[in-house]
Design an enzyme around this catalytic site. Structure first.
Site, PDB file in Angstrom:
ATOM      1  N   TYR A 153       1.398  35.240  40.220  1.00 44.84           N
ATOM      2  CA  TYR A 153       0.615  34.193  40.872  1.00 44.84           C
ATOM      3  C   TYR A 153      -0.438  33.653  39.896  1.00 44.84           C
ATOM      4  O   TYR A 153      -1.201  34.421  39.313  1.00 44.84           O
ATOM      5  CB  TYR A 153      -0.035  34.736  42.145  1.00 44.84           C
ATOM      6  CG  TYR A 153      -0.992  33.746  42.732  1.00 44.84           C
ATOM      7  CD1 TYR A 153      -0.583  32.445  43.035  1.00 44.84           C
ATOM      8  CD2 TYR A 153      -2.320  34.079  42.953  1.00 44.84           C
ATOM      9  CE1 TYR A 153      -1.470  31.519  43.540  1.00 44.84           C
ATOM     10  CE2 TYR A 153      -3.206  33.153  43.468  1.00 44.84           C
ATOM     11  CZ  TYR A 153      -2.776  31.873  43.755  1.00 44.84           C
ATOM     12  OH  TYR A 153      -3.655  30.948  44.236  1.00 44.84           O
ATOM     13  N   LYS A 168      -0.876  34.501  54.081  1.00 45.15           N
ATOM     14  CA  LYS A 168       0.544  34.126  54.082  1.00 45.15           C
ATOM     15  C   LYS A 168       1.262  34.673  55.318  1.00 45.15           C
ATOM     16  O   LYS A 168       0.973  34.246  56.411  1.00 45.15           O
ATOM     17  CB  LYS A 168       1.197  34.592  52.787  1.00 45.15           C
ATOM     18  CG  LYS A 168       0.370  34.295  51.524  1.00 45.15           C
ATOM     19  CD  LYS A 168       0.103  32.832  51.283  1.00 45.15           C
ATOM     20  CE  LYS A 168      -0.578  32.658  49.927  1.00 45.15           C
ATOM     21  NZ  LYS A 168      -1.298  31.431  49.754  1.00 45.15           N
ATOM     22  N   ARG A 222     -22.704  42.409  57.300  1.00 44.05           N
ATOM     23  CA  ARG A 222     -21.969  42.484  56.032  1.00 44.05           C
ATOM     24  C   ARG A 222     -21.362  43.874  55.821  1.00 44.05           C
ATOM     25  O   ARG A 222     -20.555  44.091  54.922  1.00 44.05           O
ATOM     26  CB  ARG A 222     -22.908  42.091  54.875  1.00 44.05           C
ATOM     27  CG  ARG A 222     -22.254  42.044  53.516  1.00 44.05           C
ATOM     28  CD  ARG A 222     -22.976  41.178  52.471  1.00 44.05           C
ATOM     29  NE  ARG A 222     -24.396  41.113  52.599  1.00 44.05           N
ATOM     30  CZ  ARG A 222     -25.273  42.068  52.208  1.00 44.05           C
ATOM     31  NH1 ARG A 222     -24.824  43.186  51.665  1.00 44.05           N
ATOM     32  NH2 ARG A 222     -26.565  41.895  52.363  1.00 44.05           N
ATOM     33  N   ASP A 240       0.632  43.976  44.495  1.00 47.28           N
ATOM     34  CA  ASP A 240       0.479  42.784  45.334  1.00 47.28           C
ATOM     35  C   ASP A 240       1.763  42.677  46.166  1.00 47.28           C
ATOM     36  O   ASP A 240       2.843  42.388  45.630  1.00 47.28           O
ATOM     37  CB  ASP A 240       0.285  41.548  44.442  1.00 47.28           C
ATOM     38  CG  ASP A 240       0.070  40.264  45.248  1.00 47.28           C
ATOM     39  OD1 ASP A 240       0.513  40.209  46.408  1.00 47.28           O
ATOM     40  OD2 ASP A 240      -0.503  39.311  44.684  1.00 47.28           O
TER      41      ASP A 240
HETATM   42  C1  LIG Z   1       1.324  36.530  45.331  1.00 47.53           C
HETATM   43  C2  LIG Z   1      -0.048  36.047  45.662  1.00 47.53           C
HETATM   44  N1  LIG Z   1      -1.093  36.872  45.492  1.00 47.53           N
HETATM   45  C3  LIG Z   1      -2.362  36.492  45.786  1.00 47.53           C
HETATM   46  C4  LIG Z   1      -2.626  35.217  46.250  1.00 47.53           C
HETATM   47  C5  LIG Z   1      -4.046  34.806  46.553  1.00 47.53           C
HETATM   48  O1  LIG Z   1      -4.275  34.773  47.932  1.00 47.53           O
HETATM   49  P1  LIG Z   1      -5.304  33.781  48.662  1.00 47.53           P
HETATM   50  O2  LIG Z   1      -4.794  32.388  48.467  1.00 47.53           O
HETATM   51  O3  LIG Z   1      -5.288  34.270  50.068  1.00 47.53           O
HETATM   52  O4  LIG Z   1      -6.631  33.959  48.001  1.00 47.53           O
HETATM   53  C6  LIG Z   1      -1.570  34.329  46.433  1.00 47.53           C
HETATM   54  C7  LIG Z   1      -1.811  32.952  46.920  1.00 47.53           C
HETATM   55  O5  LIG Z   1      -0.959  32.103  46.869  1.00 47.53           O
HETATM   56  C8  LIG Z   1      -0.248  34.761  46.140  1.00 47.53           C
HETATM   57  O6  LIG Z   1       0.812  33.955  46.296  1.00 47.53           O
END
Ligand SMILES: Cc1ncc(COP(=O)(O)O)c(C=O)c1O
Length: 372
Positions: free
Chosen positions: A98, A194, A47, A169
């Site tokens: 998001y 992604k 971990r 982000d």
């Molecule tokens: C802009 C954005 N940030 C964060 C996330 C969260 O990521 P995860 O699905 O890998 O937990 C997403 C998921 O769609 C996203 O589109």
């Protein structure tokens, strides 16, 4: 093998995170399936560290700058940032981002864990006003799914002048289109799920920072909250990074072409893509972004049910959530109850993959007509 950060991203993507090379050494890092390590070394327990994560972290660091920690999902990375804030801290965040992050912040606020000021991220003056008394500015840009663009240089500068930590982000833009750490942000977050991993087979997240204090706080927190990536997922994500610049460039070129064709389509009422010269975000975006990404959001000339029918009718574009893979996906975002009410019922978010542009267009055009 080198992971020199002055190299171009295409070279970094191919070379970073390799083991040291010598006769017969392996080109790729091993998938280290170990929960425990012989005493006396730096890792000790599964971990606390793992050589496959380290290889992935080295590659993301070389792309974003700073030092990187990887997490079991993008949301685990987001949660890691919020969970290290003191109780009652004020967070300024976009009111259109998001839905997972919006929901998480709403939950923290309802539990009096954090004070959250939701702002229109395109209204730079309003965001700057709200920075008063804030601990963290959370910027998602471009936003999911509205493709709103924050004036990153101006907001980061204002936040730093007020002593507010800035986290960005970077999932939609990626390090190929903008480098928040180079602009002065403290933390950059990626849903590695992604574009970086790129094959719709992995859920992972990352945080990168140039600040040793943030890094240590986050690293200690990850050890004890346990939101660590699996070694196999880390291996797959690093394999995905090898072709990330190629995939992203191809998808972005196709996205621009599809955005143009959608703009001229009689069954489309509005197209959002920051790369279109007519888009409200274009001038701002082009001042600091190198490109505009591979997501196109558009509104169908119909109600929610007809828009669902469009998504169900395609043969090449898959009706599914998520984005950033080699395969094109689309969905009506309001099908999710947690999606912001400000997102129109008929908005389709299209994640453009690596298929041929004319094949995609024929499929999209047929699906748009199929629902009428
Ligand atoms: C802009 C954005 N940030 C964060 C996330 C969260 O990521 P995860 O699905 O890998 O937990 C997403 C998921 O769609 C996203 O589109």
């Amino acid at each position: 093998m080198t992971s020199d950060k002055s190299l171009s991203p295409e070279t970094i993507a191919v070379t970073a995170g390799r083991p040291p090379f010598g006769p017969d050494s392996a080109l790729n890092p091993p998938i280290s399936l170990n929960s425990t390590f012989v005493a006396g070394g730096a890792v000790g327990y599964g971990r606390y560290g793992n050589e496959t994560w380290l290889a992935l972290e080295e590659a993301i660091s070389a792309l974003e700058g700073g030092k990187t920690l990887t997490y079991s999902s993008g949301m685990a990375a987001v949660t890691a940032v919020f969970s290290t804030l003191p109780v009652g801290a004020k967070v300024v965040a976009s009111n259109q981002g998001y839905s997972g992050v919006m929901t998480l912040l709403g939950n923290y606020s309802a539990a009096n864990r954090l004070q959250v000021a939701f702002v229109s991220i395109t209204d730079t003056d309003q965001v700057i006003k709200e920075l008063s008394g804030a601990t963290l500015l959370w910027i998602e840009s471009p936003t999911n799914p509205g493709l709103e663009v924050a004036d990153l240089p101006a907001l980061i500068k204002a936040a730093k002048a007020s002593g507010v930590t800035v986290a960005v982000d970077n999932t939609f833009a990626t390090a190929l289109n903008q480098k928040p750490l180079a602009l002065g942000a403290d933390i950059v977050m990626n849903s590695v799920t992604k574009y970086l991993a790129g094959h719709s087979d992995v859920v992972l997240g990352s945080l990168s920072t140039s600040d040793p204090v943030h890094f240590k706080t986050l690293e200690d927190a990850r050890k004890f909250n346990g939101s660590i990536p699996g070694p196999f997922e880390a291996f797959l994500a690093l394999r995905g990074i090898r072709t990330f610049p190629l995939r992203f460039q191809k998808s972005s070129e196709t996205a621009l072409e599809l955005a143009k064709r959608l703009s001229a389509h009689p069954l489309v009422t509005r197209v959002r893509y920051p790369g279109l010269p007519t888009d409200s975000e274009h001038e701002k975006a082009k001042a600091f972004m190198k490109g505009f990404g591979a997501i196109v959001s558009f509104e169908y000339a119909g109600d929610g049910a007809q828009t669902d029918k469009v998504c169900e009718s395609s043969k090449i574009v898959t009706y599914a959530t998520s984005l950033g893979g080699v395969e094109s996906l689309w969905e009506r975002r309001r099908r999710w109850p947690i999606e912001s009410q400000s997102v129109p019922e008929s908005l389709i978010r299209l994640s453009v993959g690596c298929e041929n542009v004319d094949d995609l267009w024929a499929d999209i055009d047929a699906a748009l007509h199929a629902a009428k």
